[in-house]
Design a protein around this motif. Structure first.
Motif, PDB file in Angstrom:
ATOM      1  N   VAL A  31      -2.517  -6.096  18.141  1.00 40.42           N
ATOM      2  CA  VAL A  31      -3.363  -5.470  16.997  1.00 40.42           C
ATOM      3  C   VAL A  31      -3.359  -4.019  16.895  1.00 40.42           C
ATOM      4  O   VAL A  31      -3.906  -3.446  18.029  1.00 40.42           O
ATOM      5  N   THR A  32      -3.241  -3.455  15.863  1.00 42.67           N
ATOM      6  CA  THR A  32      -3.403  -1.969  15.570  1.00 42.67           C
ATOM      7  C   THR A  32      -4.061  -2.180  14.190  1.00 42.67           C
ATOM      8  O   THR A  32      -3.564  -2.637  13.352  1.00 42.67           O
ATOM      9  N   ASN A  33      -5.203  -1.276  14.263  1.00 40.83           N
ATOM     10  CA  ASN A  33      -6.046  -1.236  13.184  1.00 40.83           C
ATOM     11  C   ASN A  33      -5.669  -0.046  12.438  1.00 40.83           C
ATOM     12  O   ASN A  33      -5.970   1.091  12.861  1.00 40.83           O
ATOM     13  N   ILE A  34      -5.338  -0.331  11.246  1.00 41.00           N
ATOM     14  CA  ILE A  34      -4.936   0.658  10.242  1.00 41.00           C
ATOM     15  C   ILE A  34      -5.863   0.760   9.242  1.00 41.00           C
ATOM     16  O   ILE A  34      -6.321   0.083   8.603  1.00 41.00           O
ATOM     17  N   CYS A  35      -6.577   2.035   8.966  1.00 36.82           N
ATOM     18  CA  CYS A  35      -7.518   2.120   7.718  1.00 36.82           C
ATOM     19  C   CYS A  35      -6.554   3.233   6.821  1.00 36.82           C
ATOM     20  O   CYS A  35      -6.106   4.327   7.049  1.00 36.82           O
ATOM     21  N   ILE A  36      -6.721   2.799   5.554  1.00 40.21           N
ATOM     22  CA  ILE A  36      -5.986   3.564   4.372  1.00 40.21           C
ATOM     23  C   ILE A  36      -7.138   3.909   3.520  1.00 40.21           C
ATOM     24  O   ILE A  36      -7.957   3.222   2.957  1.00 40.21           O
ATOM     25  N   ILE A  77      -5.577   6.376  10.708  1.00 42.75           N
ATOM     26  CA  ILE A  77      -5.860   6.503   9.447  1.00 42.75           C
ATOM     27  C   ILE A  77      -4.756   7.159   8.493  1.00 42.75           C
ATOM     28  O   ILE A  77      -4.085   8.072   8.828  1.00 42.75           O
ATOM     29  N   LEU A  78      -4.545   6.334   7.547  1.00 48.82           N
ATOM     30  CA  LEU A  78      -3.585   6.796   6.467  1.00 48.82           C
ATOM     31  C   LEU A  78      -4.134   7.306   5.094  1.00 48.82           C
ATOM     32  O   LEU A  78      -4.787   6.696   4.496  1.00 48.82           O
ATOM     33  N   LYS A  79      -4.490   8.715   4.993  1.00 47.07           N
ATOM     34  CA  LYS A  79      -4.994   9.165   3.959  1.00 47.07           C
ATOM     35  C   LYS A  79      -4.000   9.566   2.778  1.00 47.07           C
ATOM     36  O   LYS A  79      -3.291  10.373   2.763  1.00 47.07           O
ATOM     37  N   LEU A  80      -4.385   8.885   1.607  1.00 49.97           N
ATOM     38  CA  LEU A  80      -3.628   9.175   0.186  1.00 49.97           C
ATOM     39  C   LEU A  80      -4.471   9.549  -0.825  1.00 49.97           C
ATOM     40  O   LEU A  80      -5.515   9.194  -0.702  1.00 49.97           O
TER      41      LEU A  80
END
Length: 199
Positions: free
Chosen positions: A70-75, A154-157
């Motif tokens: 489990v890797t928790n990615i937040c976009i 966190i992936l910030k777009l």
């Protein structure tokens, strides 16, 4: 081997003969075609032949494999230019195809109605567009903390857009974002998350 596999591709597969279960089940022709530009114009038969004779030995990936941990990615997406929603949804889908646990937070203008077009599985925050666009990031970060949403990365777009032709930067948003969210690069990122400690 080559003659046997060529026969299988041309005839045996249609006749429902078995060749190598693992070889076939580890290949998705559409995926292979999409992530490897040199495969763009090949038929399914040609893709299968390339995969069997070259791709496996070159270390190419035949189909998307989700992480086995489990890797928790937040976009975080600040959607100021609402007409770009479709483009950003595709970026989200790319990330979701590689990572298991993805949470998406959209920040929108206060007076917009675009949230009606956004899937209800994603979070939507309406905020004031202040702070040189950094407010969206701050509010998203506060939101995941307050609601205890698990987040490892966190992936910030941002839906930035330049209309100044003189700058020659009409595609600069895509040039910045697409290398990060292309499926082939996400798979490399996935590999790093899996194999490199303390990344």
């Amino acid at each position: 081997y080559k003659k046997a596999y060529s026969h299988f591709i041309l005839h045996g597969e249609k006749e429902q003969r078995l060749f190598n279960k693992n070889l076939v089940k580890n290949l998705n022709c559409n995926f292979y075609r999409k992530i490897y530009q040199d495969m763009n114009n090949l038929s399914d038969t040609q893709i299968k032949e390339h995969w069997a004779f070259h791709g496996i030995f070159e270390g190419r990936i035949g189909k998307p494999n989700k992480l086995n941990f489990v890797t928790n990615i937040c976009i975080f997406i600040h959607l100021y230019n609402e007409e770009l929603l479709g483009e950003f949804i595709q970026y989200i889908k790319n990330v979701e195809s590689v990572f298991n646990n993805v949470n998406v937070i959209f920040t929108l203008k206060v007076d917009t109605l675009i949230e009606k077009k956004i899937d209800k599985k994603y979070y939507v925050l309406k905020i004031k567009n202040i702070g040189v666009d950094i407010n969206g990031f701050i509010e998203s970060y506060k939101f995941i903390n307050k609601n205890k949403i698990p987040c490892d990365f966190i992936l910030k777009l941002h839906s930035k857009k330049s209309v100044n032709k003189v700058e020659g930067l009409l595609n600069w948003r895509k040039q910045l974002i697409e290398p990060i969210v292309s499926i082939s690069n996400l798979i490399q990122i996935q590999y790093l998350f899996t194999h490199v400690k303390n990344i």
